[in-house]
Design a protein around this motif. Structure first.
Motif, short mmCIF file in Angstrom:
data_model
loop_
_atom_site.label_atom_id
_atom_site.label_comp_id
_atom_site.label_asym_id
_atom_site.label_seq_id
_atom_site.Cartn_x
_atom_site.Cartn_y
_atom_site.Cartn_z
N LYS A 9 0.82 -1.21 0.00
CA LYS A 9 0.00 0.00 0.00
C LYS A 9 0.85 1.25 0.00
N LEU A 10 0.26 2.28 -0.49
CA LEU A 10 0.82 3.62 -0.30
C LEU A 10 -0.11 4.38 0.63
N GLU A 39 -11.19 5.35 4.91
CA GLU A 39 -10.92 6.21 3.75
C GLU A 39 -11.08 5.39 2.47
N GLU A 68 -10.18 4.11 -1.33
CA GLU A 68 -8.90 3.76 -1.94
C GLU A 68 -9.08 3.42 -3.41
N GLU A 72 -10.16 1.55 2.98
CA GLU A 72 -9.17 1.10 3.96
C GLU A 72 -9.56 1.60 5.34
N ILE A 132 -7.75 2.45 8.64
CA ILE A 132 -6.44 2.67 9.24
C ILE A 132 -6.61 2.79 10.74
MG MG Z 1 -4.88 4.41 2.92
#
Ligand code: MG
Ligand code: 0L1
Length: 261
Positions: free
Chosen positions: A60-61, A105, A107, A138, A140
């Motif tokens: 992932k970035l 969020e 993605e 995602e 987080i």
């Molecule tokens: Mg992310």
């Protein structure tokens, strides 16, 4: 690189995951903690997860949009790993009891059809090597107190990776101009943010190319079959009990998650 005990800091972060309890940022405890140290801790943390039987699903970035960089007060992207255990099933249910203070969020997600090794990887190389593109959400969950950290801290913490819902529909990488692919992010039916792929450093494929080149600097490569999160085009929203988040994409089916206690 300094003489920092990377394995010990990896164990420190894994204990936070296991205990669902936030810990003090590493940079609050030691004076010199470089980005190279941080990626070494991240690598040690990955080894701990794999040693427990987890498997790598991809990479992932993070922090690839102005919205995310402003939210976190940084100016460069970060790179991390996606574990199979983090991939949510089709229900999209997120168990809050397993997490600390999650946020969610949307993605842009790439599924690779071929291996690709940096340096020198371009956006066009990424499109050539990509099997399909889909949407995702995602979750987080920083392991640090108050979701507060510096860039090296969040790199060590595998870029706050926790859970991810991957969309069930997909398009080919050149079926549409990915910079114009739209995403509307809704929280409990209210529009929280609207964006396009261009929000990801101008081009989502460019972000994935940056990941390939980052891995190339560490003697690693993108691998066929990997799922790659190119980053969130909008800032992350808190995920409280009962919250339903939906990411509505043009050309792709909607992705939903719901938080359960
Ligand atoms: Mg992310
Ligand atoms: O996926 C992400 O953009 C997360 C990057 C790390 C910073 C954060 O926790 O928001």
């Amino acid at each position: 690189m300094t003489s920092i005990d990377h394995a010990a800091w990896a164990a420190y972060l894994l204990a936070s995951v296991d205990d669902r309890s936030p810990v003090a940022a590493i940079t609050k405890q030691i004076d010199e903690f470089s980005i190279d140290d941080a990626y070494a801790v991240q690598a040690a943390l990955l080894e701990l997860h794999l040693g427990r039987g987890d498997r790598l699903a991809g990479a992932k970035l993070g922090l690839t949009s102005a919205a995310k960089q402003q939210q976190m007060g940084v100016t460069e992207p970060v790179y991390g790993w996606m574990l199979e255990s983090s991939v949510l099933n089709a229900s999209g249910e997120v168990e809050l009891g397993e997490l600390i203070h999650p946020r969610c969020e949307p993605e842009f997600v790439f599924v690779l059809g071929e291996d690709l090794a940096g340096p020198g990887v371009t956006s066009e190389d990424i499109l050539d090597a990509t099997e399909s593109v889909t949407g995702g959400i995602e979750v987080i969950d920083s392991r640090y107190e108050a979701f507060s950290f510096t860039l090296p801290d969040v790199v060590a913490d595998n870029t706050s990776a926790a859970r991810v819902a991957i969309g069930s529909s997909a398009i080919g990488p050149r079926d549409v101009d990915l910079t114009t692919l739209e995403c509307v992010f809704e929280i409990d039916g209210e529009v929280a943010a609207t964006s396009t792929g261009a929000a990801l450093l101008g081009d989502p494929a460019k972000c994935v190319a940056m990941l390939a080149n980052h891995l190339g600097r560490h003697g690693q490569k993108l691998q066929a079959g990997w799922t790659i999160l190119a980053g969130a085009p909008t800032d992350a929203k808190p995920l409280a009990a009962g919250t339903q988040a939906r990411a509505l994409y043009s050309h792709l089916d909607t992705v939903s998650i719901v938080a359960r206690r």
